[in-house]
Structure formats: C-alpha cells, structure tokens
Write a protein that holds these residues in place. Sequence first.
Motif, short mmCIF file in Angstrom:
data_model
loop_
_atom_site.label_atom_id
_atom_site.label_comp_id
_atom_site.label_asym_id
_atom_site.label_seq_id
_atom_site.Cartn_x
_atom_site.Cartn_y
_atom_site.Cartn_z
N PRO A 1 -3.79 6.04 -8.39
CA PRO A 1 -4.78 5.00 -8.06
C PRO A 1 -5.00 4.01 -9.19
O PRO A 1 -5.27 2.83 -8.93
CB PRO A 1 -6.04 5.83 -7.78
N SER B 1 0.85 -1.20 0.00
CA SER B 1 0.00 0.00 0.00
C SER B 1 0.87 1.24 0.00
O SER B 1 1.76 1.37 0.86
CB SER B 1 -0.91 0.00 1.23
N SER C 1 -3.52 4.60 -2.70
CA SER C 1 -4.65 5.34 -2.11
C SER C 1 -4.55 6.82 -2.45
O SER C 1 -3.47 7.41 -2.44
CB SER C 1 -4.66 5.15 -0.59
N SER C 2 -5.72 7.40 -2.75
CA SER C 2 -5.76 8.83 -3.11
C SER C 2 -5.97 9.69 -1.88
O SER C 2 -6.28 9.18 -0.80
CB SER C 2 -6.88 9.08 -4.11
N SER D 1 -3.19 0.65 -9.20
CA SER D 1 -3.60 -0.42 -8.29
C SER D 1 -3.95 -1.67 -9.11
O SER D 1 -4.88 -1.66 -9.92
CB SER D 1 -4.82 0.02 -7.47
N PRO E 1 0.72 5.73 -0.78
CA PRO E 1 -0.16 6.87 -1.07
C PRO E 1 0.08 7.38 -2.48
O PRO E 1 1.15 7.18 -3.08
CB PRO E 1 0.27 7.91 -0.02
N GLU E 2 -0.90 8.04 -3.02
CA GLU E 2 -0.78 8.63 -4.35
C GLU E 2 0.41 9.57 -4.40
O GLU E 2 0.66 10.35 -3.48
CB GLU E 2 -2.05 9.40 -4.69
N SER F 1 -1.73 -1.43 -3.96
CA SER F 1 -2.90 -0.56 -3.73
C SER F 1 -2.40 0.86 -3.54
O SER F 1 -1.58 1.12 -2.65
CB SER F 1 -3.67 -1.03 -2.49
#
Lengths: 112, 114
Positions: free
Chosen positions: A81, A12, A111-112, A84, A14-15, A109
Amino acid sequence: QKEVEQNSGPLSVPEGAIASLNCTYSDRGSQSFFWYRQYSGKSPELIMSIYSNGDKEDGRFTAQLNKASQYVSLLIRDSQPSDSATYLCAVNKDQAGTALIFGKGTTLSVSS
Amino acid sequence: EAQVTQNPRYLITVTGKKLTVTCSQNMNHEYMSWYRQDPGLGLRQIYYSMNVEVTDKGDVPEGYKVSRKEKRNFPLILESPSPNQTSLYFCASSYRLGATDTQYFGPGTRLTVL
C-alpha cells in the motif's frame, strides 16, 4: 518537441501483486531514462535510472529498457500500500542533460 | 543532511506583486533547475543553470527570471505575477550537467496568484 507518454491510470493492484508501469518516448536518440515516484503534494523522488537495453533490478523494483521499441517500463514486485503514488517516467532532453522531459505520470493504487 | 531547500513552501499573492522563491542546495552541485507542475501538463522546465553566472531558458520561461550569483543558490523571480503562474514549483539540482547525473528535487513551493 520530444514527448514522453504514460497511461494516466489509475492502475489498481492488490497487495503482493506485481505492478507494471509503461512509458514510451518519441526521440530515438534518447540515452538516459529515469523513474520517479511522487506522493500527492510531495516532490519527485528518484527510484531507478537506466541507460542500457535490458533489465536493471533494485530490490523490489525492476526497470526495463528497449531502445528499439522506444519504451521503458517499471515493475514493482510484492506491491505494498505504501507504493500507492504517481510514477513519473523521465527522459533526458538532450545528450548534455540540460533538462528532464517528464511524462504526465501513472497513478498506482495498491489495495490491502 | 544533503538536501535542496525552497522557501516559502506556500504563498498566496496578488497579480503584479513581485515575489522571489528561493532555492538552496548544500551538495556543491553545479547544475540547478526550476520546474513547474500543473495538472494535465506534468512537470515542465522553466530555467536552468549550469554553473555560477550561467543560466539558460527551459521550455516555459515567459514571466520568470533567475540568477545564479552563488553556487548554492538559484532564486526564481516573478516580476509581475499573473494568475496563470499559479502552480507547484520545484527546484532541482545535480552534481553536474550530464545525461546520467541524477536530479534531486526540493520539497516544492505551492504558489497561488489571485
């Protein structure tokens, strides 16, 4: 039996961050390496191929190959995103290229 | 548009009923291959073909047959399907057989054998 190993994740990030995906392979004689992206329920789509030690860049993607250590990695800069997906590392089974041996994939993954 | 096509895309069948999954490519590729993808096992090769009338087994050929009578077509035949053949199947092709040749994948066929 030749093997290709990947962490299953999920990874995971972050954007906007850099995603780093790693792959190791068992056959020291392997020569051709591929990264495929696969969205859920869809077919694998080639992102990068690399055959020589070092880095290969294509847009936001950089593949890195280290044959001495038997690993290949994929860096995704400025992750979005839409990145992903599951990323599959593949190695040619033999010098003739009769088949690709795939790792089980790493799920990314973003995440935005 | 250059592509690999598969039909059907989804199939539910019963044990023992013969079926064929077709694969066709319009890129004049010499090499074609079939893979199956299962959770926890990844993608595994079933059969491949280096050219017309030339086929060979991959890692998991049991229960499957193939033929390559024309360059563009490479059907996968299940003579007597069993539940353990429930899987997602992909056909792939490349220009030729070679370690650096890129394999292009079809959209997949999701098969369920009851």
